[in-house]
Scaffold this motif. Structure first.
Motif, PDB file in Angstrom:
ATOM      1  N   ARG A 130      16.737  32.972 -10.970  1.00 45.06           N
ATOM      2  CA  ARG A 130      16.102  32.130  -9.968  1.00 45.06           C
ATOM      3  C   ARG A 130      17.160  31.421  -9.122  1.00 45.06           C
ATOM      4  NH1 ARG A 130      12.557  29.189 -13.086  1.00 45.06           N
ATOM      5  NH2 ARG A 130      10.974  30.766 -12.790  1.00 45.06           N
ATOM      6  N   GLN A 131      16.920  31.363  -7.791  1.00 43.70           N
ATOM      7  CA  GLN A 131      17.856  30.724  -6.871  1.00 43.70           C
ATOM      8  C   GLN A 131      17.097  29.841  -5.896  1.00 43.70           C
ATOM      9  OE1 GLN A 131      20.274  33.726  -4.991  1.00 43.70           O
ATOM     10  NE2 GLN A 131      21.149  34.450  -6.922  1.00 43.70           N
ATOM     11  N   MET A 132      17.842  29.030  -5.139  1.00 44.31           N
ATOM     12  CA  MET A 132      17.224  28.186  -4.118  1.00 44.31           C
ATOM     13  C   MET A 132      16.523  29.061  -3.085  1.00 44.31           C
ATOM     14  SD  MET A 132      17.700  24.881  -4.657  1.00 44.31           S
ATOM     15  CE  MET A 132      17.463  24.158  -3.021  1.00 44.31           C
ATOM     16  N   PRO A 133      15.335  28.643  -2.597  1.00 47.13           N
ATOM     17  CA  PRO A 133      14.651  29.425  -1.558  1.00 47.13           C
ATOM     18  C   PRO A 133      15.425  29.401  -0.246  1.00 47.13           C
ATOM     19  CG  PRO A 133      13.581  27.311  -1.883  1.00 47.13           C
ATOM     20  CD  PRO A 133      14.617  27.436  -2.961  1.00 47.13           C
ATOM     21  N   GLY A 134      14.953  30.167   0.742  1.00 48.02           N
ATOM     22  CA  GLY A 134      15.604  30.206   2.045  1.00 48.02           C
ATOM     23  C   GLY A 134      15.404  28.911   2.820  1.00 48.02           C
ATOM     24  N   THR A 135      15.827  28.938   4.081  1.00 47.68           N
ATOM     25  CA  THR A 135      15.762  27.731   4.908  1.00 47.68           C
ATOM     26  C   THR A 135      14.343  27.192   5.030  1.00 47.68           C
ATOM     27  OG1 THR A 135      17.699  28.451   6.170  1.00 47.68           O
ATOM     28  CG2 THR A 135      16.300  26.758   7.169  1.00 47.68           C
ATOM     29  N   ALA A 136      13.377  28.069   5.307  1.00 50.17           N
ATOM     30  CA  ALA A 136      11.986  27.638   5.467  1.00 50.17           C
ATOM     31  C   ALA A 136      11.452  27.026   4.172  1.00 50.17           C
ATOM     32  CB  ALA A 136      11.114  28.804   5.901  1.00 50.17           C
ATOM     33  N   GLY A 137      11.775  27.663   3.056  1.00 47.80           N
ATOM     34  CA  GLY A 137      11.323  27.150   1.762  1.00 47.80           C
ATOM     35  C   GLY A 137      11.916  25.793   1.448  1.00 47.80           C
ATOM     36  N   GLN A 138      13.183  25.589   1.782  1.00 42.08           N
ATOM     37  CA  GLN A 138      13.825  24.306   1.539  1.00 42.08           C
ATOM     38  C   GLN A 138      13.313  23.225   2.486  1.00 42.08           C
ATOM     39  OE1 GLN A 138      18.080  24.187   0.564  1.00 42.08           O
ATOM     40  NE2 GLN A 138      18.058  26.430   0.443  1.00 42.08           N
ATOM     41  N   LEU A 139      12.947  23.606   3.717  1.00 42.39           N
ATOM     42  CA  LEU A 139      12.343  22.637   4.637  1.00 42.39           C
ATOM     43  C   LEU A 139      11.004  22.146   4.081  1.00 42.39           C
ATOM     44  CD1 LEU A 139      13.061  24.222   8.141  1.00 42.39           C
ATOM     45  CD2 LEU A 139      13.953  22.054   7.275  1.00 42.39           C
ATOM     46  N   GLY A 140      10.200  23.089   3.574  1.00 38.05           N
ATOM     47  CA  GLY A 140       8.916  22.722   2.992  1.00 38.05           C
ATOM     48  C   GLY A 140       9.078  21.868   1.752  1.00 38.05           C
ATOM     49  N   ALA A 141      10.043  22.228   0.897  1.00 41.23           N
ATOM     50  CA  ALA A 141      10.304  21.435  -0.301  1.00 41.23           C
ATOM     51  C   ALA A 141      10.760  20.032   0.070  1.00 41.23           C
ATOM     52  CB  ALA A 141      11.359  22.123  -1.166  1.00 41.23           C
ATOM     53  N   GLY A 142      11.595  19.932   1.112  1.00 43.75           N
ATOM     54  CA  GLY A 142      12.053  18.624   1.579  1.00 43.75           C
ATOM     55  C   GLY A 142      10.909  17.756   2.059  1.00 43.75           C
ATOM     56  N   GLY A 143       9.952  18.365   2.778  1.00 46.95           N
ATOM     57  CA  GLY A 143       8.787  17.611   3.245  1.00 46.95           C
ATOM     58  C   GLY A 143       7.975  17.056   2.094  1.00 46.95           C
ATOM     59  N   PHE A 144       7.806  17.858   1.049  1.00 39.30           N
ATOM     60  CA  PHE A 144       7.047  17.426  -0.128  1.00 39.30           C
ATOM     61  C   PHE A 144       7.774  16.299  -0.847  1.00 39.30           C
ATOM     62  CE2 PHE A 144       5.890  18.046  -4.686  1.00 39.30           C
ATOM     63  CZ  PHE A 144       4.529  17.796  -4.570  1.00 39.30           C
ATOM     64  N   ILE A 145       9.090  16.429  -0.994  1.00 35.19           N
ATOM     65  CA  ILE A 145       9.893  15.395  -1.651  1.00 35.19           C
ATOM     66  C   ILE A 145       9.824  14.083  -0.880  1.00 35.19           C
ATOM     67  CG2 ILE A 145      12.258  14.712  -2.243  1.00 35.19           C
ATOM     68  CD1 ILE A 145      12.805  17.731  -2.759  1.00 35.19           C
ATOM     69  N   GLY A 146       9.990  14.163   0.452  1.00 34.28           N
ATOM     70  CA  GLY A 146       9.958  12.957   1.277  1.00 34.28           C
ATOM     71  C   GLY A 146       8.608  12.265   1.252  1.00 34.28           C
ATOM     72  N   PHE A 147       7.533  13.052   1.285  1.00 29.75           N
ATOM     73  CA  PHE A 147       6.177  12.494   1.290  1.00 29.75           C
ATOM     74  C   PHE A 147       5.888  11.742  -0.005  1.00 29.75           C
ATOM     75  CE2 PHE A 147       1.630  12.946   0.259  1.00 29.75           C
ATOM     76  CZ  PHE A 147       1.074  12.282   1.349  1.00 29.75           C
ATOM     77  N   LEU A 148       6.147  12.370  -1.150  1.00 32.50           N
ATOM     78  CA  LEU A 148       5.873  11.716  -2.433  1.00 32.50           C
ATOM     79  C   LEU A 148       6.777  10.502  -2.646  1.00 32.50           C
ATOM     80  CD1 LEU A 148       5.249  14.625  -4.962  1.00 32.50           C
ATOM     81  CD2 LEU A 148       3.592  13.108  -3.902  1.00 32.50           C
ATOM     82  N   SER A 149       8.019  10.601  -2.180  1.00 31.70           N
ATOM     83  CA  SER A 149       8.931   9.464  -2.312  1.00 31.70           C
ATOM     84  C   SER A 149       8.396   8.257  -1.560  1.00 31.70           C
ATOM     85  CB  SER A 149      10.316   9.830  -1.783  1.00 31.70           C
ATOM     86  OG  SER A 149      10.891  10.866  -2.540  1.00 31.70           O
ATOM     87  N   GLY A 150       7.820   8.486  -0.381  1.00 31.92           N
ATOM     88  CA  GLY A 150       7.265   7.401   0.417  1.00 31.92           C
ATOM     89  C   GLY A 150       6.096   6.708  -0.255  1.00 31.92           C
TER      90      GLY A 150
END
Length: 272
Positions: A137-157
């Motif tokens: 298993r490896q880190m997803p591509g750019t689009a996948g990491q953008l989506g993961a970042g959005g989820f992380i930022g939303f829950l953190s807020g």
């Protein structure tokens, strides 16, 4: 609200503890800070609903300073994966704004307290289980990491934490080493905190009955004391992360999180 000596001591101890944990585990300290700030504010006459919201916002504001101190220490050891930071950060900023400027302002503090308790319980369970990722298993591509970042930022807020409770398990699940995941999570704490703090400050401008020296939902006296002490302690936590048995520390910390989660769940339920 006057900062009497006892309150200053309480905030300093809280800042030292959360700063050390931010550097050690890459969690930003919010999961520890929010319950204790809620206790401190509730005990000084702030309504339970508003106390939860201000604890979340003030906790997030301190992470701006903690992340700077922590990431500097990790960067000197070459542990930060800046390639991951660059891909996750844009989504984090967008998700943080949606969480702090929109959903956070609309939800009652009791709902946020319950959500915080449930999510911290989940995070503590993940720490104890410590599942190992598949070797391929490896880190997803750019689009996948953008989506993961959005989820992380939303829950953190919504919970006032620096995102490490999601980003560290996510990165280790993708076979990023634990030390690099902790270090990279510390670097991600800055855009998470900055974007969310802007949202909290704006959405809290029209709120009634805020205590003196508040900037939106952010309680400035607590921010100054906690941020200063946590800033001093975060580098020591980052240094310890490279020498201490992280797996044992995570189990101890997870046990504490269960207690704090139970308190926040109780606080949310009785506030209805």
């Amino acid at each position: 609200m006057i900062l009497e000596p006892q309150l200053i001591v309480e905030l300093i101890i809280l800042g030292l503890s959360t700063g050390f944990l931010a550097g050690l585990l890459g969690i930003g300290g919010g999961m520890l800070m929010v319950p204790f700030l809620t206790i401190i504010m509730s005990g000084r006459g702030i309504s339970p609903d508003l106390a939860v919201k201000m604890a979340i916002a003030t906790s997030m504001a301190t992470i701006i300073f903690t992340s700077i101190a922590s990431v500097r220490a990790h960067h000197k050891r070459g542990a930060v994966r800046w390639d991951i930071v660059k891909r996750l950060a844009p989504g984090i900023v967008v998700g943080s704004f949606i969480g702090s400027l929109g959903v956070f302002a609309l939800l009652k503090g009791s709902y946020l307290a319950i959500f915080f308790g449930l999510f911290v319980s989940f995070s503590a369970t993940q720490m104890i289980m410590n599942k190992k990722p598949e070797a391929t298993r490896q880190m997803p591509g750019t689009a996948g990491q953008l989506g993961a970042g959005g989820f992380i930022g939303f829950l953190s807020g919504l919970v006032g934490a620096g995102g490490g409770f999601i980003s560290v398990p996510f990165m280790t699940w993708c076979n990023v080493s634990m030390h690099s995941a902790v270090a990279t999570s510390a670097a991600l704490g800055f855009p998470i905190a900055l974007a969310n703090v802007v949202g909290y400050a704006i959405s809290g401008q029209t709120v009634q009955n805020l205590p003196p020296s508040s900037f939106g939902y952010i309680w400035l006296p607590a921010l100054v004391v906690v941020a200063t002490s946590s800033f001093l302690m975060a580098p020591l936590g980052a240094k310890a992360a490279h020498t201490l048995p992280i797996s044992k520390l995570k189990r101890i910390f997870a046990s504490l999180l269960y207690v704090l989660a139970a308190y926040m769940l109780f606080k949310g339920i009785v506030s209805f």
